[in-house]
Design an enzyme around this catalytic site. Structure first.
Site, short mmCIF file in Angstrom:
data_model
loop_
_atom_site.label_atom_id
_atom_site.label_comp_id
_atom_site.label_asym_id
_atom_site.label_seq_id
_atom_site.Cartn_x
_atom_site.Cartn_y
_atom_site.Cartn_z
N PRO A 2 0.90 -1.33 -0.12
CG PRO A 2 -0.18 -1.12 2.06
CD PRO A 2 0.62 -2.11 1.17
CD GLU A 3 4.39 3.08 -3.26
OE1 GLU A 3 4.81 4.46 -3.19
OE2 GLU A 3 4.91 2.59 -4.05
CE LYS A 61 4.53 5.46 1.15
NZ LYS A 61 5.62 4.96 0.96
NE ARG A 280 13.53 -0.05 0.04
CZ ARG A 280 14.27 -0.59 0.82
NH1 ARG A 280 15.24 -1.36 0.35
NH2 ARG A 280 14.19 -0.42 2.14
#
Length: 300
Positions: A2-3, A61, A280
């Site tokens: 979820p962003e 968030k 990442r």
DNA sequence: AGCGTGTCCTGGATGC
DNA sequence: TGCATCCAGGACACGC
């Protein structure tokens, strides 16, 4: 994962069901869910049981519940795999259930496979600008635990030109700055890559070499891509993420670079590349987002 | 002070 | 086939 658009979808769903309802029961199923909450499970249960939810708010968030005139808030972060399920189907698997609440006539589950998400009690204090701290909040107060989290691109009180200046004042890359929640919040790896593609900026572009116009362009693209994702009901990549009613989002079909390594760029058809970035990955079009000259390239 | 790295965690994917 | 390792991600503690 979820962003911001997904979290906003959850916020709106929660508000639809539990606003003005009283929390009557709290049960914890995993110690990590409350690891950041002062006093742990007992204090959290104590602070919430019997409380009436008067607002469900969000900044970036982070979600939080406001309880009338109380300074205390219940702060929620979904982490990577957190879900809020309202009135889950009877057969719903329970092995990733971390906490459950009875709120009014509703059963509310916090489900989180990877346990990066958490719940905590936080006192709140007045916002520096005297404005509500985020979407859904109806008082100018912010949970103290997230005082350092900047306003997000969808926040009507966010000063995008000021954020652009803050970005340019950093000595780092534009992607790192976008991921720094103290500069601008709500942008994760997916929307960072998407925003930079739309703005035609290389992820490793040194922020100090960017013009105000370029930095602002990135922020406006972030706002635009999030607005579209929100309209589509949130992005989803796997069954880990579903919204409050258990439905998956479908905006992933609209992503232009993230997760599309080797596939043709939607603008120029050159293959999208995936590069390692700060443990990442970054996805970009090698043609639309050309590598800057060395003087304009940040170290990472 | 500001910036970058390591860490937390699980399970699906990949490698041998 | 089965075991081991890698990888994904947000936020923050920590060290330089």
């Amino acid at each position: 994962m979820p962003e911001l658009p997904e979290v906003e979808t959850v916020r709106a769903g929660l508000a639809d069901h539990v606003l003005d309802q009283v929390i009557t029961e709290v049960e914890f199923r995993h110690p990590r869910a409350t690891r950041r909450s002062p006093g742990g499970e007992a204090a959290l249960a104590d602070a919430t049981t019997g409380a009436r939810i008067t607002a469900i708010a969000r900044r970036g968030k982070y979600l939080w519940c406001e309880f009338g005139n109380s300074d205390a808030t219940l702060l929620i972060h979904l982490g990577m795999s957190g879900q809020i399920l309202i009135d889950p189907r009877p057969g719903m698997p329970r092995h990733h259930l971390r906490a459950r609440f009875a709120i009014g006539s509703h059963e509310v589950w916090f489900v989180d496979q990877r346990t990066f998400g958490h719940l905590m009690i936080s006192e709140s204090h007045e916002t520096p600008d005297g404005q509500p701290a985020g979407w859904g909040s109806n008082q100018p107060r912010i949970p103290t635990a997230i005082w350092h989290i900047a306003r997000d691109p969808l926040d009507s009180y966010a000063d995008l030109p000021a954020i652009a200046r803050a970005i340019r004042g950093r000595t780092t890359s534009i992607k790192r700055a976008l991921l720094d929640q103290t500069v601008v919040s709500g942008i994760g790896n997916i929307y960072a890559d998407e925003s930079l593609f739309h703005a035609r900026i290389h992820p490793r572009r040194a922020t100090a070499t960017m013009s105000q116009k370029q930095a602002l362009k990135v922020l406006h693209e972030a706002r635009e891509v999030m607005t579209q994702a929100l309209a589509a009901g949130g992005t989803s990549f796997d069954v880990l993420y579903v919204d409050v009613a258990g439905r998956s989002g479908y905006f992933e079909r609209e992503l232009t670079v993230y997760g599309r390594a080797g596939l043709p760029c939607v603008r120029c058809a050159r293959p999208i590349v995936r590069e390692s970035f700060a443990n990442r990955s970054s996805h970009r079009c090698p043609s639309c987002q050309r590598t800057p000259a060395p003087a304009h390239l940040a170290k990472c």
